[in-house]
Design an enzyme around this catalytic site. Sequence first.
Site, PDB file in Angstrom:
ATOM      1  N   THR A 215     -55.568  -5.796 -51.623  1.00  0.00           N
ATOM      2  CA  THR A 215     -55.884  -5.490 -50.210  1.00  0.00           C
ATOM      3  C   THR A 215     -57.410  -5.478 -50.105  1.00  0.00           C
ATOM      4  OG1 THR A 215     -53.991  -3.935 -50.442  1.00  0.00           O
ATOM      5  CG2 THR A 215     -55.650  -3.279 -48.975  1.00  0.00           C
TER       6      THR A 215
ATOM      7  N   GLU B 279     -45.116  -8.127 -48.408  1.00  0.00           N
ATOM      8  CA  GLU B 279     -45.000  -6.742 -48.102  1.00  0.00           C
ATOM      9  C   GLU B 279     -43.727  -6.354 -48.169  1.00  0.00           C
ATOM     10  OE1 GLU B 279     -47.087  -4.569 -47.763  1.00  0.00           O
ATOM     11  OE2 GLU B 279     -49.002  -5.590 -47.462  1.00  0.00           O
TER      12      GLU B 279
END
Length: 567
Positions: free
Chosen positions: A370, A409
């Site tokens: 991230t 994800e």
Amino acid sequence: MIRFLLPVLLALSPLTLADDPARSPADPAQAGIASANAYATDAGMEVLAKGGNAFDAAIAVSATLGLVEPESSGLGGGAFMLLRVAGEDREVFIDARERAPLAASRDMFLDADGKANRELSVNGALAAGIPGLPAGLDHLAKKYGRLPLSQSLAPAIRLAHEGWRFGPKNAAFLGYRRDVLRRSPAAAKLFLRGGEVPAEGTLMRNKEYARTLEILAAQGADGFYKGDFARRLARGVREAGGIWTEQDLAQYTVVEREPLRIRHRGFDIVTAPPPSSGGVALATMLKVLEGYDYPRLGKAERSHLFIEAMRRAYRDRALYLGDPDFVQAPVDMLVSDAYAAGLRASIHPARATPSDLLPGVDAAPLRPDTSHFSIIDTEGNLVAVTQTVNLPYGSALMVPGTGFLLNNEMDDFSVKPGVPNAFGLVGDDANAIAPGKRPLSSMTPSFLVGPERTAVLGTPGGSRIITMVLLGLVELMQGEGAQATAAAPRFHHQYLPDVVQAEADAFTPEQIAALEAMGHDVQAGERTWGNMQVVLWNHHDGGVETGTDPRWKGVGKGTSTEASVYR
């Protein structure tokens, strides 16, 4: 499918500093940007210098991070964007999180024996949700920006053509995912040299990424989610074994949500609501800690209380939280004073509570992932954006001709109740896979507003994001500066596994011994984690300071000076 409305989060109005003369701030004297990569910070400053506001700068920073930090984020992933619109005196949370494809199913990653197949949920086409970041950038430009999208994307497009230098963070994470990237010819061609990790300093170009940004600049979100590009993208995913359709892309929309607001020790905190678990967990932890005068305690005693608050918040995360468009999470209960008092009553002041004694979910290696950036402009607009492709280099799959990696994800869903994901987090049915659903996230972009200063902060770090933001908020509330907050040592507990993870300098040997005497299992390692980015606005004189995490030396950049061009 029945959709549920999210309960009212907290009975607090948006922050209106100007309504309180004692708290009216001087306008920021300078703009400030802190991001995980100097190229991205400079791109944002360039757009500000051309007359853009913080929201235009955010587009430039985001698009550039997707180019030069593909291990952490990009057009194939998603984002949470927390904004304060100074001219309207309000905050808004933009949910550009990925969605499950419409053909996704609850048990799609279970084998014939009902066991989770982690290979499918982490690597390759089935692991990818429908990206949200391109739609988020278009939404940001059209609704909040001052410049056309093409102008805000221009620095990233130029850099993609001219090239950037491959850095130590790129290399470290590429080594971790090299073998999986080799499976995708398009990804291997772009990122590897002779099948190996490029040397640091290698000039990298990505003309396909530039062309994708040019389509987005010219046509907005429709250029990505509809038409020729969408057909090519969906076809490429299916050819690689995935289940995307053109309908999946055409139906994607961002969602504006009401941020979660918390009051703690005289400060207002504005943070992420579901489908982030971060804000709810923050509220739970801070409300538990309100019952203690923790600043006056010794480090071991204070850390014990923080660990116990973390343990309980992560247990509730596993049980209750998911996409608010699909599940009715009991947010109002979880952030209530009465609930916090009940949790506090179960904490022994000098003994650890074993996680298996807390009723909840039945019971991986942690890798940083991230990216986060923080922005304040001279009008007082605030931006905190955390964006991701999940694990480093996402699913490691690139559709030929697109120039970006797809996320993984789908692993952020609860593949099976009680089975940990790649970050060791467990979940239950609230976060189960469903068509069109957004997976639960730990991303926690946040604002802290006090009588004397305002801060914008956030960090990557998988399951550790929430506790890093908690510790960062406490540092700021106790008067620390932006850089000291970004650099402060960290510790973490997430309910399961029942261990206290700590950076090597988080505790002294004496403090570790004291915590272990209370029953905590402390694992203090040599590795660090996170990449916190902080911008701080002092209300008294309008001064702006930035802090960028020093854990990746020479990669991130915080600046409040005039725009510069990175060479």
